[in-house]
Design an enzyme around this catalytic site. Structure first.
Site, PDB file in Angstrom:
ATOM      1  N   ARG A   1      -3.409  -0.657   5.289  1.00 39.03           N
ATOM      2  CA  ARG A   1      -3.981  -1.721   4.455  1.00 39.03           C
ATOM      3  C   ARG A   1      -3.075  -2.927   4.290  1.00 39.03           C
ATOM      4  O   ARG A   1      -3.510  -4.078   4.462  1.00 39.03           O
ATOM      5  CB  ARG A   1      -4.353  -1.144   3.075  1.00 39.03           C
ATOM      6  CG  ARG A   1      -5.499  -0.156   3.142  1.00 39.03           C
ATOM      7  CD  ARG A   1      -5.614   0.648   1.865  1.00 39.03           C
ATOM      8  NE  ARG A   1      -4.480   1.541   1.692  1.00 39.03           N
ATOM      9  CZ  ARG A   1      -4.252   2.293   0.635  1.00 39.03           C
ATOM     10  NH1 ARG A   1      -5.095   2.228  -0.386  1.00 39.03           N
ATOM     11  NH2 ARG A   1      -3.213   3.094   0.582  1.00 39.03           N
TER      12      ARG A   1
ATOM     13  N   CYS B   1       0.870  -1.188   0.000  1.00 39.76           N
ATOM     14  CA  CYS B   1       0.000   0.000   0.000  1.00 39.76           C
ATOM     15  C   CYS B   1       0.901   1.230   0.000  1.00 39.76           C
ATOM     16  O   CYS B   1       2.077   1.135  -0.387  1.00 39.76           O
ATOM     17  CB  CYS B   1      -0.976  -0.026   1.188  1.00 39.76           C
ATOM     18  SG  CYS B   1      -0.187  -0.018   2.806  1.00 39.76           S
TER      19      CYS B   1
ATOM     20  N   ASP C   1      -8.165   3.905   0.930  1.00 44.72           N
ATOM     21  CA  ASP C   1      -7.226   4.295   1.984  1.00 44.72           C
ATOM     22  C   ASP C   1      -8.026   4.766   3.204  1.00 44.72           C
ATOM     23  O   ASP C   1      -8.776   5.733   3.105  1.00 44.72           O
ATOM     24  CB  ASP C   1      -6.359   5.432   1.419  1.00 44.72           C
ATOM     25  CG  ASP C   1      -5.312   5.895   2.394  1.00 44.72           C
ATOM     26  OD1 ASP C   1      -5.349   5.473   3.567  1.00 44.72           O
ATOM     27  OD2 ASP C   1      -4.456   6.683   1.973  1.00 44.72           O
TER      28      ASP C   1
HETATM   29  P1  4NP Z   1      -1.808   2.805   4.079  1.00 46.44           P
HETATM   30  O1  4NP Z   1      -2.475   4.137   4.658  1.00 46.44           O
HETATM   31  O2  4NP Z   1      -1.247   3.164   2.734  1.00 46.44           O
HETATM   32  O3  4NP Z   1      -2.970   1.864   3.995  1.00 46.44           O
HETATM   33  O4  4NP Z   1      -0.743   2.385   5.089  1.00 46.44           O
HETATM   34  C1  4NP Z   1      -1.805   5.353   4.774  1.00 46.44           C
HETATM   35  C2  4NP Z   1      -0.927   5.556   5.811  1.00 46.44           C
HETATM   36  C3  4NP Z   1      -0.310   6.782   5.959  1.00 46.44           C
HETATM   37  C4  4NP Z   1      -0.579   7.799   5.057  1.00 46.44           C
HETATM   38  C5  4NP Z   1      -1.451   7.591   4.006  1.00 46.44           C
HETATM   39  C6  4NP Z   1      -2.066   6.350   3.870  1.00 46.44           C
HETATM   40  N1  4NP Z   1       0.039   9.068   5.228  1.00 46.44           N
HETATM   41  O5  4NP Z   1      -0.330  10.006   4.488  1.00 46.44           O
HETATM   42  O6  4NP Z   1       0.906   9.216   6.097  1.00 46.44           O
END
Ligand code: 4NP
Length: 160
Positions: free
Chosen positions: A18, A12, A129
């Site tokens: 995710r 991800c 997300d």
């Molecule tokens: P992930 O979610 O891609 O599912 O781990 C996110 C975690 C952090 C961020 C964005 C999405 N961020 O902007 O820091």
């Protein structure tokens, strides 16, 4: 001689919501199928912002409530991951594009796929997300994981 394990990588953006959820759900699915020795699971993010951090507390607690242990320290995907893994699953199309950008010679494109291709009970094509949303987003991620990970297991079992 036992065959080499099948190597699976979930990807991800941050590797704190995710993909560590996918990692933990798949680990449980693989354990229940008695295939822990045959299927190796890892996860990574396309970004490096959260390197070394444990999964986001909201994702970890939502997973824990369903019996999953989210304990993967975040790491950024490297080009070498594409050679190493047999199947690389992107949570959304942006992840897919960023993963394929690491594959400059276009050698590995056929093993990089969208996670939702493996869902049979959901219409979504991407795993949304959940980072900036409410608690229902984390539950929805887990619903998609529980669906897609069964499909992934069936795909791998056909190849083992
Ligand atoms: P992930 O979610 O891609 O599912 O781990 C996110 C975690 C952090 C961020 C964005 C999405 N961020 O902007 O820091």
């Amino acid at each position: 001689m036992p065959r080499a394990p099948f190597r699976l990588l979930f990807v991800c953006l941050g590797n704190i919501c995710r993909s560590p959820a996918a990692h933990a759900v798949m680990r449980s699915v693989v354990e229940k199928a008695g295939l822990t020795a045959q299927i190796e699971i890892d996860s990574a993010g396309t970004a490096s912002w959260h390197t070394g951090k444990l999964p986001d507390d909201r994702m970890r607690l939502a997973g824990q409530a369903r019996g999953y242990t989210l304990d993967h320290p975040a790491r950024q995907i490297q080009a070498a991951d594409l050679a190493k893994h047999d199947l690389v699953l992107a949570m959304d199309r942006e992840n897919l594009r960023n993963i394929l950008a690491l594959d400059r010679d276009r050698r590995f494109a056929d093993k990089v796929r969208l996670f939702c291709e493996f869902c049979t009970g959901h219409e979504e094509q991407e795993v949304p997300d959940p980072y900036y949303g409410g608690p229902e987003g984390f539950e929805h991620v887990l619903d998609l994981m529980e669906d897609g990970c069964q499909g992934i297991l069936r795909e791998i079992q056909a190849k083992l």
